[in-house]
Design a protein around this motif. Structure first.
Motif, PDB file in Angstrom:
ATOM      1  N   THR A 175     -22.319 -21.658 -18.657  1.00  0.00           N
ATOM      2  CA  THR A 175     -21.604 -20.561 -18.008  1.00  0.00           C
ATOM      3  C   THR A 175     -20.242 -21.038 -17.543  1.00  0.00           C
ATOM      4  O   THR A 175     -20.117 -22.124 -16.980  1.00  0.00           O
ATOM      5  CB  THR A 175     -22.407 -20.058 -16.790  1.00  0.00           C
ATOM      6  N   ASN A 220     -19.809 -15.831 -11.923  1.00  0.00           N
ATOM      7  CA  ASN A 220     -19.962 -15.988 -13.374  1.00  0.00           C
ATOM      8  C   ASN A 220     -18.945 -15.128 -14.122  1.00  0.00           C
ATOM      9  O   ASN A 220     -18.785 -13.950 -13.812  1.00  0.00           O
ATOM     10  CB  ASN A 220     -21.360 -15.583 -13.812  1.00  0.00           C
ATOM     11  N   VAL A 250     -18.451 -15.693 -18.024  1.00  0.00           N
ATOM     12  CA  VAL A 250     -19.105 -15.516 -19.325  1.00  0.00           C
ATOM     13  C   VAL A 250     -20.156 -16.603 -19.501  1.00  0.00           C
ATOM     14  O   VAL A 250     -20.049 -17.680 -18.929  1.00  0.00           O
ATOM     15  CB  VAL A 250     -18.102 -15.575 -20.502  1.00  0.00           C
ATOM     16  N   TYR A 301     -21.940 -13.729 -23.772  1.00  0.00           N
ATOM     17  CA  TYR A 301     -22.344 -12.781 -22.744  1.00  0.00           C
ATOM     18  C   TYR A 301     -21.220 -12.600 -21.720  1.00  0.00           C
ATOM     19  O   TYR A 301     -21.190 -13.279 -20.695  1.00  0.00           O
ATOM     20  CB  TYR A 301     -23.622 -13.283 -22.055  1.00  0.00           C
ATOM     21  N   THR A 325     -20.515  -9.923 -19.835  1.00  0.00           N
ATOM     22  CA  THR A 325     -20.862  -8.787 -18.972  1.00  0.00           C
ATOM     23  C   THR A 325     -20.568  -7.468 -19.684  1.00  0.00           C
ATOM     24  O   THR A 325     -19.801  -7.434 -20.647  1.00  0.00           O
ATOM     25  CB  THR A 325     -20.140  -8.797 -17.601  1.00  0.00           C
ATOM     26  N   THR A 351     -18.659  -5.047 -18.827  1.00  0.00           N
ATOM     27  CA  THR A 351     -17.241  -4.667 -18.820  1.00  0.00           C
ATOM     28  C   THR A 351     -16.462  -5.401 -19.905  1.00  0.00           C
ATOM     29  O   THR A 351     -15.561  -4.826 -20.515  1.00  0.00           O
ATOM     30  CB  THR A 351     -16.586  -4.932 -17.448  1.00  0.00           C
ATOM     31  N   GLY A 402     -24.353  -6.144 -22.566  1.00  0.00           N
ATOM     32  CA  GLY A 402     -23.493  -7.197 -22.033  1.00  0.00           C
ATOM     33  C   GLY A 402     -23.405  -8.416 -22.920  1.00  0.00           C
ATOM     34  O   GLY A 402     -23.046  -9.493 -22.459  1.00  0.00           O
ATOM     35  N   SER A 403     -23.736  -8.237 -24.209  1.00  0.00           N
ATOM     36  CA  SER A 403     -23.781  -9.401 -25.096  1.00  0.00           C
ATOM     37  C   SER A 403     -23.262  -9.058 -26.486  1.00  0.00           C
ATOM     38  O   SER A 403     -23.214  -7.899 -26.887  1.00  0.00           O
ATOM     39  CB  SER A 403     -25.210  -9.919 -25.212  1.00  0.00           C
ATOM     40  N   ARG A 442     -11.860 -11.070 -18.369  1.00  0.00           N
ATOM     41  CA  ARG A 442     -12.839 -11.291 -17.307  1.00  0.00           C
ATOM     42  C   ARG A 442     -12.215 -12.032 -16.125  1.00  0.00           C
ATOM     43  O   ARG A 442     -12.508 -11.715 -14.972  1.00  0.00           O
ATOM     44  CB  ARG A 442     -14.042 -12.073 -17.855  1.00  0.00           C
ATOM     45  N   GLU A 454     -12.038 -10.407 -12.383  1.00  0.00           N
ATOM     46  CA  GLU A 454     -12.585 -11.060 -11.192  1.00  0.00           C
ATOM     47  C   GLU A 454     -11.519 -11.298 -10.133  1.00  0.00           C
ATOM     48  O   GLU A 454     -11.778 -11.136  -8.936  1.00  0.00           O
ATOM     49  CB  GLU A 454     -13.289 -12.360 -11.564  1.00  0.00           C
TER      50      GLU A 454
END
Length: 81
Positions: free
Chosen positions: A3, A9, A11, A23, A25, A27, A44-45, A66, A70
């Motif tokens: 991860t 997290n 990805v 993965y 998520t 979004t 999400g994958s 991502r 975040e």
């Protein structure tokens, strides 16, 4: 499962016999849905088949998305305080 994180997290990824599981998520999948349409994917994958070149540029852009997502969430939380 390996991860990448940025306080939380971002990805995950995993190697399987016939594909790489990525993965980012829901979004991350939703934002790039049209570009990911050629791949098997879930909420999400996404699965990148080992029989085709891995789309590293697309993966980079998803990870950048991502990170931005975040950082924006974190900034919004700070504004609420």
């Amino acid at each position: 499962m390996p991860t990448f994180t940025l306080r939380r997290n971002l990805v995950h990824f995993a190697a399987y016999e016939k594909h790489i599981g990525f993965y980012p998520t829901p979004t991350g999948i939703g934002e790039f849905e049209s570009e990911l349409s050629a791949y098997v994917r879930g909420k999400g994958s996404v699965q990148f088949s080992l029989e085709r070149p891995i789309p590293y540029d697309l993966i980079r852009r998803i990870v950048e998305f991502r990170v931005k997502e975040e950082l924006e969430k974190e900034a919004a939380k700070r504004k609420k305080k």
